[in-house]
Design a protein around this motif. Sequence first.
Motif, PDB file in Angstrom:
ATOM      1  N   UNK A   1       0.666  -1.413  -0.022  1.00  0.00           N
ATOM      2  CA  UNK A   1      -0.169   0.101  -0.026  1.00  0.00           C
ATOM      3  C   UNK A   1       0.852   1.410  -0.142  1.00  0.00           C
ATOM      4  N   UNK A   2       2.256   1.349   0.440  1.00  0.00           N
ATOM      5  CA  UNK A   2       2.943   2.348   0.690  1.00  0.00           C
ATOM      6  C   UNK A   2       4.116   2.306  -0.334  1.00  0.00           C
ATOM      7  N   UNK A   3       4.328   1.294  -1.155  1.00  0.00           N
ATOM      8  CA  UNK A   3       5.513   1.105  -2.031  1.00  0.00           C
ATOM      9  C   UNK A   3       6.791   1.096  -1.209  1.00  0.00           C
ATOM     10  N   UNK A   4       6.819   0.327  -0.117  1.00  0.00           N
ATOM     11  CA  UNK A   4       7.805   0.063   0.618  1.00  0.00           C
ATOM     12  C   UNK A   4       8.302   1.252   1.572  1.00  0.00           C
ATOM     13  N   UNK A   5       7.599   2.426   1.378  1.00  0.00           N
ATOM     14  CA  UNK A   5       8.018   3.652   2.301  1.00  0.00           C
ATOM     15  C   UNK A   5       7.366   3.652   3.484  1.00  0.00           C
ATOM     16  N   UNK A   6       7.890   3.760   4.658  1.00  0.00           N
ATOM     17  CA  UNK A   6       7.475   3.756   6.046  1.00  0.00           C
ATOM     18  C   UNK A   6       6.901   5.064   6.217  1.00  0.00           C
ATOM     19  N   UNK A   7       5.689   4.999   7.075  1.00  0.00           N
ATOM     20  CA  UNK A   7       5.068   6.302   7.523  1.00  0.00           C
ATOM     21  C   UNK A   7       5.946   7.168   8.176  1.00  0.00           C
TER      22      UNK A   7
END
Length: 250
Positions: A110-116
Amino acid sequence: MKRVKYRAAVDDDPLEGFREAVLGWYDQHGRNLPWRRTRDPYAIIVSEIMLHQTTVATVAPVYEEFMQRFPTVQALHEAALEEVKAITDPLGYKVRGRWLKDIARAVVEERGGIWPDSVEELMTLPGVGRYTAGAVASFALGIDAPILDTNVKRVLGRYFGIDYKNSRAETQHVLWALAEAVVPEGQASRFNQALMDFGAMLCTARKPLCLLCPARVHCQSGGVEAGQAAEAPFTYRLLPRDEESSDSAS
DNA sequence: AAAGCGGGGTT
DNA sequence: AACCCAGCTTT
């Protein structure tokens, strides 16, 4: 002419005195834990999920095994749930395996491997409440976010003279406000770690080592051992903040 | 606001 | 036997 070797430090500010006491103690006695050797959000969140109501000694070997088997969030995402649970279930709170898998799916798919990158966004992840979000934000992201775990509740509760075991919403609100106020600017990561070690090793639940405590001059617990009087009583007050609507507390 | 989750260690 | 442990979710 001979120079004076030391400068005087008059410790009359309970808040700054507390910070210096905790950080100074941490420099000498802080623990070297596996999840402190990294700033990888994935590694940090794995450790924090495992540490929910679970002791450091119990978690450490399980964490090492988990990180060796699933070194990255992608590796965890591709793993079978049963294989994950085989490692995490013995810790108790067996939902943790599913939480970690769901976190991996959320980040990878859902986030393309990017952390919040904020406390609020981190709290949308399964199994991540305000404590865990603050821990990841401060330890991994370098954000000045407070944490309030069982250690910090006890340390702040004693120092500020609050019944920290009271689960009333207002009590917890005050503790969070203090946890935020006490963080030195730009040092949340180190200070939060220091607070937890301070609570886990010195200001312990059962037999706190008050006689060795560098913060005892101002501590409002008055010495948990034998009902000693507080050496330096002080009070605090909560100030309204601009960004919060005034109707929040009832 | 209170209950439920849990194995493992300490007092 | 009671308490505690880097809490969170559900009722």
